[in-house]
Design an enzyme around this catalytic site. Sequence first.
Site, PDB file in Angstrom:
ATOM      1  N   HIS B  67       4.182   3.832   6.929  1.00 45.09           N
ATOM      2  CA  HIS B  67       2.719   3.800   6.958  1.00 45.09           C
ATOM      3  C   HIS B  67       2.174   2.916   5.839  1.00 45.09           C
ATOM      4  O   HIS B  67       1.217   2.153   6.029  1.00 45.09           O
ATOM      5  CB  HIS B  67       2.191   5.236   6.828  1.00 45.09           C
ATOM      6  CG  HIS B  67       0.712   5.342   6.708  1.00 45.09           C
ATOM      7  ND1 HIS B  67       0.083   5.537   5.503  1.00 45.09           N
ATOM      8  CD2 HIS B  67      -0.262   5.278   7.648  1.00 45.09           C
ATOM      9  CE1 HIS B  67      -1.225   5.601   5.699  1.00 45.09           C
ATOM     10  NE2 HIS B  67      -1.464   5.441   6.983  1.00 45.09           N
ATOM     11  N   GLU B  70       2.560  -0.632   6.789  1.00 43.88           N
ATOM     12  CA  GLU B  70       1.518  -0.973   7.769  1.00 43.88           C
ATOM     13  C   GLU B  70       0.227  -1.382   7.050  1.00 43.88           C
ATOM     14  O   GLU B  70      -0.360  -2.415   7.344  1.00 43.88           O
ATOM     15  CB  GLU B  70       1.266   0.232   8.688  1.00 43.88           C
ATOM     16  CG  GLU B  70       0.048   0.084   9.590  1.00 43.88           C
ATOM     17  CD  GLU B  70      -0.733   1.376   9.701  1.00 43.88           C
ATOM     18  OE1 GLU B  70      -0.146   2.417  10.030  1.00 43.88           O
ATOM     19  OE2 GLU B  70      -1.958   1.341   9.454  1.00 43.88           O
ATOM     20  N   GLU B 142      -6.729   9.022   1.724  1.00 46.96           N
ATOM     21  CA  GLU B 142      -6.504   9.308   3.138  1.00 46.96           C
ATOM     22  C   GLU B 142      -5.749  10.631   3.295  1.00 46.96           C
ATOM     23  O   GLU B 142      -6.094  11.468   4.121  1.00 46.96           O
ATOM     24  CB  GLU B 142      -5.727   8.138   3.762  1.00 46.96           C
ATOM     25  CG  GLU B 142      -5.480   8.288   5.263  1.00 46.96           C
ATOM     26  CD  GLU B 142      -4.805   7.052   5.877  1.00 46.96           C
ATOM     27  OE1 GLU B 142      -4.748   6.003   5.219  1.00 46.96           O
ATOM     28  OE2 GLU B 142      -4.345   7.172   7.029  1.00 46.96           O
TER      29      GLU B 142
END
Lengths: 416, 432
Positions: B67, B70, B142
């Site tokens: 992640h 990414e 997040e």
Amino acid sequence: MHFDLASGVALHVIPTKQFKMTHVLITFTTSQTRDNATARNLLANLLETSTHRYPTQTALARQLAKLYGAYVGMGVGRVGRLHTVRLRASFVNDQIAGTNLFAQVVDLINEILFHPLIDDNEFDGPTFRIQAHNLRQTITALYDDKQFYANRQLMNLYYPDEAVLRVPSFGRVADLANLTAQNLVPVYQDMVDRDRVDIFVLGDVDPAGVRDEISQLPFSSRAVSSLSPYYQQPPHPAVRRKVEHQPVVQAKLNLGYQLPVYYHDQNYYAGLVFNGLFGGTPYSKLFTNVREKASLAYYATSRLLPFTGFLGVQTGIQAVDAQRVTDLIAQQLAELCAGKFSAEQLAEVQDSLINQYRASHDLANNILGRQLLRALLDLPPETAVTDKINAVTADDVSRVAQLVKMQATYLLSGEK
Amino acid sequence: MDRQTYQEFNRIIYRRRLANGLLVQLLPMPGFQKTYATFSTDFGSIDNHFIPYHEEDPVLVPDGVAHFLEHKMFEKADHDAFDLFGKLGADSNAYTSFTQTSYLFSTTSHLHENLNVLLDFVQDPYFTAQTVQKEQGIIGQEIKMYDDDADWRLYLGLIGNLYPHDPMRIDIAGTVESISQITPEVLMQSYRTFYQPTNMNLFIVGNLDPEETLSWIDQNQGAKNFLPAETPRRLFELNDPTAHDVIPFRSLTMNIARPKVMVGLRGIKQFTDGRARLHYKLAVDLLLDVLFDDTSDNYLRLYNNEVLDDSFGYNFEMQRGFHFAYFSSNTDQMERFADEVVAILESADKQIDAARTRFTGIKRAELGRLIGLLDSPEAIANRYAGQLFDGANLMDEIQALKSITLDDLYQVAADFINPQGISVYQVVPHHQ
């Protein structure tokens, strides 16, 4: 293609070969009052649950399964001050199904709208009790989403105590206690007999055939009153502020502004571009400066409600940064007022809005939503939207930015 | 270019494996304005243990690397790929799952230029200590945001019960602690191993001309040099393939008003053939509909007894190397909900016997749902699972679904429903 089925009942057919599914939207529209939102939401829940021919939700679900898993559901929504009860249906088109699915779905819609489970002037007792209970639980659970909760709290600050729009379109738990299986029957009758009705059919269909099928729905003529979605309120003399403490990990800082820019008035497209530059797109100042450059937020967005003149900012932040974030947001707005943004940023936002607009033609629900607005506002089909977005200048954006007035701030914080 | 026609839906898919090993698939959708492209690698959050490209020794990378990578791919020395898409009027995004990372854009103009941006930014890694550090702040936020999300905690908590010693138990984004250990070197090592063209696929759907689009891709890829291909050597193994390590029950207290409960069922069957796996997945989907969908007597009884409400949902997830189903609802009767779900699962055979008349409707409804997805370029591309289902696309899936009979469900019920695979997770309000 437009047909008047009865006074106050309009059918809009949008034939297209683009989709494998056929979509139907039926809206019942009236002005929202302080009392009708909760009642109409409960009514929508009752209607989609059972009918005389399909007296349990299981019987209804089994019929839908036979129709290639056709979806038929009801809900409520709002266009500015107008409250709508909406029936949506989507199902495989007749060509792929190899049968007259459209006629069978219309027959089921007829059942749902005109043969509800009402006997001796009251809704079926057990169904009423369970749907009322579930709606209470559903509304309660909505507020478990802290982003949602914070937004509702901001709205309560922004709207004056007596404003109808303070009541959400889906209603309030407190109002449920006043509703009964008996007093919901006149609410139902009011809706089917007096509301303005718009019916939209989108898909690979023959308009004349659609008109013949839909004409079988026994809608009666009704008085056509003019309904306006627009809402205005005088600005508050001072900014309304509230800080609330709850055990949350991430704080929510939400700001509410007045921005008197309305759907299709002369500032509308400038307002869209302004919002895109402020926080409405990933190329906006809030996204790039608050989230990306300063790393102060996971999300920082703005949205414009073009029927109520409201502009809102939502952020998820660390509570200790609240003042810094507030200042940074104010700075972004001041820069927009002063024209401090590049021609490149402006073009990016315009391109993004145009891309969104074009792409929205690939989504049946967006097409239907736009048609609904056109119908309610009695506007001609929109033309040259891309030209209108491209015609917005930097000066137009600054001019609109200067109309923005801070009205309310709300902070949900985990720290004392 | 290989082409396959699906007469019934009036669709043609074009396919080609390029010289560098990249699989390209193109699906034109006449009448659509949008083109949607995904560029995906078989690299997800569970791939934390592997032998890196051209190395000998295994590594264990920190949780959340896929992640993190990414996020970091977009940022370059002097620009952000996100802005390049923006200048070309496109929306772009990316997402990471347990087993896959996808980069995507959606546009109604400048397809050629946008395709070049997509291929170029994903094939040009750039990581520095400074940009890695900044990203640790953003991703930390997040992760914290999801900490407040009760539905997410419920889901992740249940997976933690089902796989207590496997990497799926950790949030796809990792933890604040684990991502603090990520360095540019770690990112580059993972990149070289998993972002080789042979481990990736490009799927483009919507408004496009197949010949022209393929020539653009050929041109772009032909101009680049790639390191020699090497099949990624993943060392992922389930801690206990027989699922005897499942934690039967845990509960979490949160600041919410309504209790939430989720029942999970972990399957243990392993597959070597992608089409057999797809058949199994579709049959389990139908089995769960037979047991729990809104045409079942079970559903009506539990609904009327307020054991479940409109928030009730169930799903089956089939991933590379593992699969599980879950059933959840907001409810004031958490224990009863779990007991009822387990009792229904354990009496599956009897339930299938009783579903003879309903089955046609159930299967038709499932077909209708899949056919509905044919109107969405995003759904078609996002649903494509590559190797997992041996390259099956949505149209293949619809064909495969048609072949499943009620009798197939007895076998999948026997394979899937094992008592040791069952677990319950609750999220409870403070005051209870």
